[in-house]
Design a protein around this motif. Structure first.
Motif, PDB file in Angstrom:
ATOM      1  N   GLU A   1       0.825  -1.211   0.000  1.00 26.95           N
ATOM      2  CA  GLU A   1       0.000   0.000   0.000  1.00 26.95           C
ATOM      3  C   GLU A   1       0.863   1.265   0.000  1.00 26.95           C
ATOM      4  OE1 GLU A   1      -0.358  -2.544   2.035  1.00 26.95           O
ATOM      5  OE2 GLU A   1      -2.272  -3.416   1.385  1.00 26.95           O
ATOM      6  N   GLU A   2       2.047   1.172   0.591  1.00 28.51           N
ATOM      7  CA  GLU A   2       2.940   2.328   0.641  1.00 28.51           C
ATOM      8  C   GLU A   2       3.404   2.750  -0.754  1.00 28.51           C
ATOM      9  OE1 GLU A   2       6.145   1.471   3.380  1.00 28.51           O
ATOM     10  OE2 GLU A   2       4.835   0.114   4.496  1.00 28.51           O
ATOM     11  N   PHE A   3       3.331   1.828  -1.717  1.00 24.47           N
ATOM     12  CA  PHE A   3       3.813   2.101  -3.067  1.00 24.47           C
ATOM     13  C   PHE A   3       2.669   2.292  -4.060  1.00 24.47           C
ATOM     14  CE2 PHE A   3       6.904  -0.437  -0.762  1.00 24.47           C
ATOM     15  CZ  PHE A   3       8.039   0.339  -0.877  1.00 24.47           C
ATOM     16  N   GLY A   4       1.442   2.210  -3.574  1.00 23.68           N
ATOM     17  CA  GLY A   4       0.291   2.448  -4.428  1.00 23.68           C
ATOM     18  C   GLY A   4       0.030   1.353  -5.440  1.00 23.68           C
ATOM     19  N   VAL A   5       0.411   0.106  -5.108  1.00 18.19           N
ATOM     20  CA  VAL A   5       0.180  -1.022  -6.021  1.00 18.19           C
ATOM     21  C   VAL A   5      -0.422  -2.193  -5.260  1.00 18.19           C
ATOM     22  CG1 VAL A   5       1.998  -0.409  -7.660  1.00 18.19           C
ATOM     23  CG2 VAL A   5       2.580  -1.802  -5.660  1.00 18.19           C
ATOM     24  N   ARG A   6      -0.970  -3.154  -6.021  1.00 18.15           N
ATOM     25  CA  ARG A   6      -1.559  -4.354  -5.440  1.00 18.15           C
ATOM     26  C   ARG A   6      -0.811  -5.595  -5.920  1.00 18.15           C
ATOM     27  NH1 ARG A   6      -8.108  -3.412  -6.017  1.00 18.15           N
ATOM     28  NH2 ARG A   6      -8.236  -1.513  -4.711  1.00 18.15           N
ATOM     29  N   GLU A   7      -0.826  -6.613  -5.108  1.00 15.43           N
ATOM     30  CA  GLU A   7      -0.085  -7.841  -5.400  1.00 15.43           C
ATOM     31  C   GLU A   7      -0.484  -8.431  -6.750  1.00 15.43           C
ATOM     32  OE1 GLU A   7       1.036 -12.134  -3.293  1.00 15.43           O
ATOM     33  OE2 GLU A   7      -0.096 -10.613  -2.198  1.00 15.43           O
ATOM     34  N   LYS A   8       0.543  -8.726  -7.561  1.00 11.99           N
ATOM     35  CA  LYS A   8       0.406  -9.344  -8.881  1.00 11.99           C
ATOM     36  C   LYS A   8      -0.384  -8.490  -9.875  1.00 11.99           C
ATOM     37  CE  LYS A   8       2.769 -12.774  -7.347  1.00 11.99           C
ATOM     38  NZ  LYS A   8       4.217 -12.852  -7.680  1.00 11.99           N
ATOM     39  N   GLU A   9      -0.508  -7.183  -9.595  1.00 10.95           N
ATOM     40  CA  GLU A   9      -1.207  -6.282 -10.503  1.00 10.95           C
ATOM     41  C   GLU A   9      -0.281  -5.183 -11.032  1.00 10.95           C
ATOM     42  OE1 GLU A   9      -4.813  -4.756  -8.841  1.00 10.95           O
ATOM     43  OE2 GLU A   9      -5.669  -6.750  -8.468  1.00 10.95           O
ATOM     44  N   TYR A  10       1.028  -5.385 -10.925  1.00 10.01           N
ATOM     45  CA  TYR A  10       1.965  -4.380 -11.421  1.00 10.01           C
ATOM     46  C   TYR A  10       3.213  -5.057 -11.981  1.00 10.01           C
ATOM     47  CZ  TYR A  10       4.572  -5.181  -7.075  1.00 10.01           C
ATOM     48  OH  TYR A  10       5.280  -5.758  -6.042  1.00 10.01           O
ATOM     49  N   ILE A  11       3.884  -4.334 -12.870  1.00  8.59           N
ATOM     50  CA  ILE A  11       5.171  -4.742 -13.423  1.00  8.59           C
ATOM     51  C   ILE A  11       6.240  -3.911 -12.723  1.00  8.59           C
ATOM     52  CG2 ILE A  11       6.560  -5.026 -15.502  1.00  8.59           C
ATOM     53  CD1 ILE A  11       3.879  -6.574 -15.546  1.00  8.59           C
ATOM     54  N   LEU A  12       7.233  -4.557 -12.172  1.00  8.34           N
ATOM     55  CA  LEU A  12       8.352  -3.856 -11.548  1.00  8.34           C
ATOM     56  C   LEU A  12       9.455  -3.679 -12.587  1.00  8.34           C
ATOM     57  CD1 LEU A  12       9.723  -2.731  -8.971  1.00  8.34           C
ATOM     58  CD2 LEU A  12      10.604  -5.042  -8.562  1.00  8.34           C
ATOM     59  N   ALA A  13       9.932  -2.454 -12.745  1.00  8.66           N
ATOM     60  CA  ALA A  13      10.953  -2.178 -13.761  1.00  8.66           C
ATOM     61  C   ALA A  13      12.157  -1.481 -13.146  1.00  8.66           C
ATOM     62  CB  ALA A  13      10.374  -1.302 -14.876  1.00  8.66           C
TER      63      ALA A  13
END
Length: 363
Positions: A187-199
């Protein structure tokens, strides 16, 4: 026995943490931080998070051209060696800090220990390739992390005092992942598990090409998923130089954040849907986390991850990066490619054995 360890980048500090814990049970370690990664978020916070001992010498070299940076390090490391008179110098990996430590030890006839020996990309346009080759050829005790790395050394007629031991980065991941999950939350990074690509993008072969950077970010903008991008200072500078701010501003799904700590990175890697990187270490960490990895390079030192089908090399100028991210399905994460997570213990024991053998030969 006194070991002088030279490190200076965040990947090296990750490796220092588990090895120092074990090494200091048997020997006196003098830690030299060159300051090659001089930004607090890039390296300074690592000392706090990983409980790395405070450096005995903080050289504060900072950023410079390869020649100037390596030369300044060489000069200052030589002064430290002459003052401390260690039994050996220990270096990690393939950075300018590695090469400077290796040259200083070699010139002063001090035994050199190289952790992560034998890695080869077979691309001598990479400064890291030159650093690792030269370091291996002046080392007295070499620790290749994989069978491939050991075979590379054999092909270069380096066979004496070569001990395949596993990868200390795996030790670090096993030790720190639970700590990361307890300390940080997505939540601190504004993303949800397995719903974002880390680059993560930082290598000169990508950042020094406006065409490549444009292709990479255009591919990210096509994705339905959010792309989380901890922005490396070099990449940030190049984006500004190329006037590419509009490209980022126009892509609502690309979330740019400041560089993250090691523990934060472990969490973000484990929870990502996929990872897109040009980093060496992140490729391995993706494998440890069982997350698909796309590597934006023509070659990799970590060929094992490609061979088992969990990592894919991609040319963003020649291939449809966005489509590959969506379609890539890794094969098998079950193989123990990088040891059993006890490489640091074994390295410590092997160093003691090496010097006991050397002492016996003198007698």
């Amino acid at each position: 026995m006194k070991i002088l360890t030279v490190a200076g980048t965040r990947p090296q500090l990750v490796k220092v943490a588990p090895v120092s814990r074990e090494l200091r049970k048997h020997a006196k370690e003098i830690l030299v931080n060159t300051g090659q990664h001089y930004d607090y978020n890039m390296a300074g916070i690592f000392f706090e998070e990983l409980n790395i001992p405070k450096p005995d010498y903080d050289l504060g070299i900072g950023s410079a051209s390869h020649g100037k940076q390596t030369g300044e390090m060489l000069k200052m490391i030589e002064e430290v060696i002459l003052k401390e008179n260690p039994n050996a110098v220990l270096v990690y990996g393939d950075t300018n800090s590695t090469l400077a430590g290796a040259l200083a030890a070699s010139k002063l006839h001090i035994p050199l220990i190289h952790i992560e020996a034998g890695l080869r990309s077979f691309n001598k346009n990479m400064p890291e390739e030159i650093n690792r080759i030269l370091t291996d050829h002046v080392s007295s005790l070499l620790f290749p992390p994989t069978e491939t790395a050991a075979e590379n050394l054999k092909q270069e007629n380096i066979t004496e005092n070569v001990v395949k031991i596993g990868d200390v980065m795996y030790d670090a991941v096993l030790y720190n992942t639970a700590i990361a999950e307890e300390k940080y939350h997505l939540e601190e990074f504004g993303v949800r598990e397995k719903e974002y690509i880390l680059a993560t993008i930082h290598r000169a072969e990508n950042t020094d090409s406006k065409d490549k950077l444009t292709a990479i970010f255009q591919a990210f903008a096509k994705l339905d998923e959010k792309v989380l991008l901890p922005l490396h200072p070099r990449t940030k500078h190049k984006l500004q130089e190329y006037g590419m701010g509009n490209l980022l501003d126009g892509a609502a799904n690309i979330r740019v954040i400041e560089p993250v700590s090691y523990l934060e990175m472990l969490l973000l890697e484990k929870k990502a849907k996929a990872i897109v990187t040009d980093s060496g270490g992140v490729q391995k960490e993706a494998y440890f986390a069982k997350v698909p990895c796309l590597t934006l390079r023509p070659e990799t030192e970590w060929v094992e991850t490609v061979d088992v089908g969990c990592n894919r090399l991609v040319d963003p100028l020649e291939e449809d990066l966005a489509a590959i991210i969506q379609e890539f399905q890794p094969a098998d994460y079950s193989k123990q490619l990088y040891g059993d997570g006890k490489a640091s213990e074994k390295i410590s024991r092997e160093i003691i054995k090496f010097f006991e053998k050397e002492a016996a030969c003198v007698l």
